[in-house]
Structure formats: C-alpha cells, structure tokens
Design a protein around this motif. Structure first.
Motif, PDB file in Angstrom:
ATOM      1  N   PRO A  71       1.619   6.605  10.640  1.00  0.00           N
ATOM      2  CA  PRO A  71       0.646   5.963  10.897  1.00  0.00           C
ATOM      3  C   PRO A  71       0.856   4.792  11.703  1.00  0.00           C
ATOM      4  O   PRO A  71       2.213   4.560  12.222  1.00  0.00           O
ATOM      5  CB  PRO A  71       0.630   5.188   9.375  1.00  0.00           C
ATOM      6  N   ASP A  72      -0.067   3.860  11.875  1.00  0.00           N
ATOM      7  CA  ASP A  72       0.092   2.532  12.649  1.00  0.00           C
ATOM      8  C   ASP A  72       0.981   1.897  12.022  1.00  0.00           C
ATOM      9  O   ASP A  72       1.219   1.859  10.833  1.00  0.00           O
ATOM     10  CB  ASP A  72      -1.172   1.989  12.870  1.00  0.00           C
ATOM     11  N   TRP A  73       1.783   0.816  12.749  1.00  0.00           N
ATOM     12  CA  TRP A  73       2.688   0.042  12.205  1.00  0.00           C
ATOM     13  C   TRP A  73       2.070  -0.789  11.130  1.00  0.00           C
ATOM     14  O   TRP A  73       2.790  -1.379  10.146  1.00  0.00           O
ATOM     15  CB  TRP A  73       3.501  -0.718  13.149  1.00  0.00           C
ATOM     16  N   GLU A  74       0.751  -1.127  11.161  1.00  0.00           N
ATOM     17  CA  GLU A  74       0.161  -2.157  10.299  1.00  0.00           C
ATOM     18  C   GLU A  74       0.066  -1.479   8.974  1.00  0.00           C
ATOM     19  O   GLU A  74       0.020  -2.337   7.995  1.00  0.00           O
ATOM     20  CB  GLU A  74      -1.306  -2.570  11.020  1.00  0.00           C
ATOM     21  N   ARG A  75       0.148  -0.282   8.775  1.00  0.00           N
ATOM     22  CA  ARG A  75       0.260   0.472   7.509  1.00  0.00           C
ATOM     23  C   ARG A  75       1.506   0.227   6.359  1.00  0.00           C
ATOM     24  O   ARG A  75       1.439   0.222   5.566  1.00  0.00           O
ATOM     25  CB  ARG A  75       0.271   1.926   7.515  1.00  0.00           C
ATOM     26  N   PHE A  76       2.855  -0.396   7.039  1.00  0.00           N
ATOM     27  CA  PHE A  76       3.726  -0.714   6.577  1.00  0.00           C
ATOM     28  C   PHE A  76       3.978  -2.190   6.284  1.00  0.00           C
ATOM     29  O   PHE A  76       3.364  -2.843   6.815  1.00  0.00           O
ATOM     30  CB  PHE A  76       5.047  -0.161   7.696  1.00  0.00           C
ATOM     31  N   GLU A  77       4.849  -2.470   5.200  1.00  0.00           N
ATOM     32  CA  GLU A  77       5.060  -3.583   4.658  1.00  0.00           C
ATOM     33  C   GLU A  77       6.155  -4.340   5.678  1.00  0.00           C
ATOM     34  O   GLU A  77       6.748  -3.493   6.302  1.00  0.00           O
ATOM     35  CB  GLU A  77       5.858  -3.536   3.335  1.00  0.00           C
TER      36      GLU A  77
END
Length: 229
Positions: free
Chosen positions: A119-125
C-alpha cells in the motif's frame, strides 16, 4: 530458515543471511509460493500453502531447525512449529507475535483481485516507518511483490500443544518488549499464545517494522544472540 513477511521474498534477507553464513550457520532464505517476481496467478494460495511449503523444505533437512519469521512470516513460523514441534530448535519472531488459532494476519489491507499490493505509506502507522527513509522506501517498493490475498485472510490453524515447548525469541522493534510482557500478564487475547510458551525471551532492537532494511547489521547480531540462547 528465514521466512519473509508480506511483500518480500527470500532475497530480502540477503544482508542478514550473508552475515550468518559467514559465521558458519547453514541458512535457508525462502521465497514462498506466489512471491516470485512475475507470479500472476495467486488464486488458491493461502496461508496453509505457505506453511506447507516451509514444511516441505524442513522435511528434506536433517537435524533441528531454527525458524526466523518476520511480520506475517512469524505466523507461518509458528504454524510450522505447531506442525513439527519435534524438529524446531527455536522460533525467532522478528517484529512479530504468535497468533492464536482462528485468527488472520490482516484482512484490512487493500486488495486487487487475489493480490494485496504494497500500500501507500500513509496506510502504515508512524511506528512502522521509523528509520525507513526515502531511499529505503524506494528500495522497498522496487523489491516488493504482491502478497497473495489468501495468505492475509485465511485463519491460522494450530492443534498441537507441544508447540509451547519450542523456545521462542521475540525481536521487538516497533513495539517495546515491556508492552508485550504487560499484555501477557494482563491476559490479553492477542498474547494468549505467548503466555503459554515455556521458554520465552525478548531482544530489543528499536527501529521500524522492517529491520532487515533499516538495521541489517543489528538484526543479524540479534538473530545470532537468539540462536545461541
């Protein structure tokens, strides 16, 4: 034996396995079904497919085996320990925890057909991405392969109580060991497997979720320490 987490193949372990091989260890980094670059047909590949692929390799080897599983690969490693408790010398969980039977690794990641792309990095904490700078993010994305949806969604199945006799070392990266130990003491559901492990140890390696990219030297040293316990 090295089991990669989501979106990674056996080559992702290269910096770590080279160090350990140089120290005299017999290393086996695995690329699991559907994880080879260019694989397109991921239908029918589930978590059990990956567990069985690891078991096939173990059954060809002699002597006790140390399993190193990163992230979702830790769930695979623990299921393998359940299936072959008499063959596993230790399970080393790299930023991973042994999931209880009936639970899935991650059903919330975005899917495309039978695949779970990175996914895009924004999906991660934010904790996942500690030390993963722009260059490493680009490297990760270039090497990433889609994860079979079935691996993320199929519940793990555990049935042999002897798995709790297998020594386990957790290399804690994005989550501190004290947090996990507190969860064990408080009887949290997600820590139920940990609570029953007879020989459980922790090694702290503060970084994000992909220490093989962000802290490869330190990760290799941590794995060597775990194996020597």
């Amino acid at each position: 034996m090295f089991i990669p987490g989501f979106w990674l193949d056996g080559d992702s372990w290269a910096p770590i396995t080279a160090t350990l091989a140089g120290a005299g260890h017999d290393v086996h980094p695995l690329t699991l079904p559907g994880k080879r670059r260019g694989d397109r047909d991921l239908a029918g590949i589930g978590l059990r497919t990956h567990v069985d692929a690891v078991l096939t390799v173990i059954d060809r080897l002699e002597g006790p085996v140390v399993l190193v599983g990163h992230s979702g690969g830790g769930t695979i490693a623990w299921a393998v320990a359940d299936a072959r408790p008499d063959r596993i010398a230790r399970v080393v969980l790299v930023d991973a925890l042994p999931m209880p039977s009936g639970t899935s690794i991650n059903t919330e990641l975005p899917t495309e057909g039978d695949a779970v792309p990175l996914p895009d990095w924004e999906r991660f904490e934010p904790e996942d991405l500690i030390d993963l700078d722009d260059a490493l993010r680009a490297r990760f994305r270039a090497m990433a392969v889609p994860e079979p949806k079935g691996v993320a969604h199929e519940p793990t199945t555990l049935s042999d109580e002897r798995r709790f006799t297998v020594p386990v070392t957790v290399i804690a990266c994005q989550f501190p060991a004290a947090l996990v130990q507190q969860a064990v003491e408080n009887g949290r559901d997600w820590a139920a497997e940990l609570a029953r492990i007879e020989q459980l140890s922790f090694i702290e390696l503060p970084t994000g979720h992909w220490p093989q990219l962000t802290k490869p030297v330190e990760l290799a040293a941590s794995i060597r320490t775990a194996v020597q316990h």
